[in-house]
Design a protein around this motif. Structure first.
Motif, PDB file in Angstrom:
ATOM      1  N   ALA A 197       0.842  -1.184   0.000  1.00 55.32           N
ATOM      2  CA  ALA A 197       0.000   0.000   0.000  1.00 55.32           C
ATOM      3  C   ALA A 197       0.883   1.241   0.000  1.00 55.32           C
ATOM      4  O   ALA A 197       0.510   2.275  -0.521  1.00 55.32           O
ATOM      5  CB  ALA A 197      -0.926  -0.004   1.208  1.00 55.32           C
ATOM      6  N   ILE A 200       1.595   2.444  -3.685  1.00 52.15           N
ATOM      7  CA  ILE A 200       0.565   3.285  -4.295  1.00 52.15           C
ATOM      8  C   ILE A 200       0.471   4.603  -3.543  1.00 52.15           C
ATOM      9  O   ILE A 200       0.299   5.657  -4.145  1.00 52.15           O
ATOM     10  CB  ILE A 200      -0.781   2.563  -4.315  1.00 52.15           C
ATOM     11  CG1 ILE A 200      -0.658   1.277  -5.115  1.00 52.15           C
ATOM     12  CG2 ILE A 200      -1.883   3.439  -4.869  1.00 52.15           C
ATOM     13  CD1 ILE A 200      -0.051   1.446  -6.486  1.00 52.15           C
ATOM     14  N   GLY A 201       0.621   4.538  -2.217  1.00 50.11           N
ATOM     15  CA  GLY A 201       0.609   5.768  -1.431  1.00 50.11           C
ATOM     16  C   GLY A 201       1.689   6.723  -1.900  1.00 50.11           C
ATOM     17  O   GLY A 201       1.481   7.921  -1.969  1.00 50.11           O
ATOM     18  N   LEU A 244       0.489   8.327  -5.132  1.00 49.78           N
ATOM     19  CA  LEU A 244      -0.540   9.330  -4.873  1.00 49.78           C
ATOM     20  C   LEU A 244       0.051  10.549  -4.177  1.00 49.78           C
ATOM     21  O   LEU A 244      -0.275  11.683  -4.515  1.00 49.78           O
ATOM     22  CB  LEU A 244      -1.664   8.724  -4.047  1.00 49.78           C
ATOM     23  CG  LEU A 244      -2.473   7.642  -4.748  1.00 49.78           C
ATOM     24  CD1 LEU A 244      -3.469   7.019  -3.788  1.00 49.78           C
ATOM     25  CD2 LEU A 244      -3.176   8.200  -5.959  1.00 49.78           C
ATOM     26  N   THR A 299      -9.144  11.101  -6.590  1.00 48.58           N
ATOM     27  CA  THR A 299      -8.337   9.894  -6.694  1.00 48.58           C
ATOM     28  C   THR A 299      -8.886   9.053  -7.834  1.00 48.58           C
ATOM     29  O   THR A 299     -10.051   8.667  -7.818  1.00 48.58           O
ATOM     30  CB  THR A 299      -8.383   9.091  -5.379  1.00 48.58           C
ATOM     31  OG1 THR A 299      -7.859   9.909  -4.333  1.00 48.58           O
ATOM     32  CG2 THR A 299      -7.566   7.811  -5.484  1.00 48.58           C
ATOM     33  N   THR A 307      -7.335   6.097  -8.979  1.00 49.41           N
ATOM     34  CA  THR A 307      -7.165   4.696  -8.616  1.00 49.41           C
ATOM     35  C   THR A 307      -6.264   4.623  -7.401  1.00 49.41           C
ATOM     36  O   THR A 307      -5.419   5.496  -7.183  1.00 49.41           O
ATOM     37  CB  THR A 307      -6.598   3.852  -9.778  1.00 49.41           C
ATOM     38  OG1 THR A 307      -6.605   2.470  -9.402  1.00 49.41           O
ATOM     39  CG2 THR A 307      -5.198   4.265 -10.163  1.00 49.41           C
ATOM     40  N   ARG A 308      -6.452   3.554  -6.610  1.00 51.54           N
ATOM     41  CA  ARG A 308      -5.618   3.328  -5.433  1.00 51.54           C
ATOM     42  C   ARG A 308      -5.708   1.851  -5.101  1.00 51.54           C
ATOM     43  O   ARG A 308      -6.808   1.311  -4.943  1.00 51.54           O
ATOM     44  CB  ARG A 308      -6.122   4.156  -4.266  1.00 51.54           C
ATOM     45  CG  ARG A 308      -5.306   3.955  -3.018  1.00 51.54           C
ATOM     46  CD  ARG A 308      -5.819   4.795  -1.894  1.00 51.54           C
ATOM     47  NE  ARG A 308      -5.009   4.541  -0.719  1.00 51.54           N
ATOM     48  CZ  ARG A 308      -5.135   5.207   0.409  1.00 51.54           C
ATOM     49  NH1 ARG A 308      -6.034   6.164   0.508  1.00 51.54           N
ATOM     50  NH2 ARG A 308      -4.374   4.902   1.426  1.00 51.54           N
ATOM     51  N   SER A 309      -4.566   1.181  -5.040  1.00 50.94           N
ATOM     52  CA  SER A 309      -4.567  -0.244  -4.757  1.00 50.94           C
ATOM     53  C   SER A 309      -3.159  -0.735  -4.469  1.00 50.94           C
ATOM     54  O   SER A 309      -2.187  -0.070  -4.798  1.00 50.94           O
ATOM     55  CB  SER A 309      -5.138  -1.015  -5.955  1.00 50.94           C
ATOM     56  OG  SER A 309      -5.150  -2.404  -5.690  1.00 50.94           O
ATOM     57  N   ASP A 310      -3.065  -1.910  -3.877  1.00 54.70           N
ATOM     58  CA  ASP A 310      -1.772  -2.571  -3.713  1.00 54.70           C
ATOM     59  C   ASP A 310      -1.621  -3.689  -4.738  1.00 54.70           C
ATOM     60  O   ASP A 310      -0.747  -4.523  -4.643  1.00 54.70           O
ATOM     61  CB  ASP A 310      -1.606  -3.111  -2.288  1.00 54.70           C
ATOM     62  CG  ASP A 310      -2.638  -4.150  -1.913  1.00 54.70           C
ATOM     63  OD1 ASP A 310      -3.629  -4.330  -2.656  1.00 54.70           O
ATOM     64  OD2 ASP A 310      -2.456  -4.798  -0.869  1.00 54.70           O
TER      65      ASP A 310
END
Length: 146
Positions: free
Chosen positions: A2, A5-6, A9, A36, A38-41
């Motif tokens: 995470a 992606i963090g 972002l 946002t 997209t956000r994912s691991d």
């Protein structure tokens, strides 16, 4: 994971002008708004992203144009990256047959260390903004292993 992606972002927000600062929840201050995309691991095919190495990072921000009807050769990326399609239609395909269709405005977290290709479906060229994050000096694109 995470954190990967963090990092992407956080980088995106850090690069925005102060007028577009926001509180991390889609709300904004000083007249701007951040959304946002997209956000994912995980990458688009569900594979877990690799952990980040303890190395000096290097960020690449690219604008890529793929003419309509062109299929890129199989290739792979050894670093984490994400893209936003700004024009055209693009189909992402992995060597094992998985596929993802992108339309303008859609974001994707790409596969890492996995052979894949892109197909520009037209009628306009596919135009992407891509952000790669990896160790300083590491190649971001390699031919697919034979």
């Amino acid at each position: 994971m995470a954190k990967s992606i963090g990092l992407l972002l956080a980088l995106g927000v850090a690069l925005l002008p102060p007028a577009l600062a926001h509180d991390g929840h889609g709300r904004s201050g000083q007249g701007g708004k951040v959304q946002t995309l997209t956000r994912s691991d995980r990458s688009w095919n569900g594979a877990l992203l690799p952990p980040l190495a303890a190395a000096q990072p290097e960020v690449h921000v690219l604008r890529m144009t793929v003419p309509s009807g062109v299929t890129l050769k199989l290739h792979q990326h050894p670093v984490i990256h994400a893209a936003v399609l700004v024009q055209g239609k693009l189909r992402l395909e992995t060597e094992d047959g998985a596929a993802q269709l992108l339309e303008p405005g859609q974001a994707v977290i790409e596969v890492v260390n996995q052979p894949h290709r892109s197909v520009s479906l037209g009628p306009d060229p596919a135009v992407l903004i891509i952000v790669f994050v990896g160790p300083l000096g590491q190649a971001i694109t390699l031919p697919a292993a034979p």
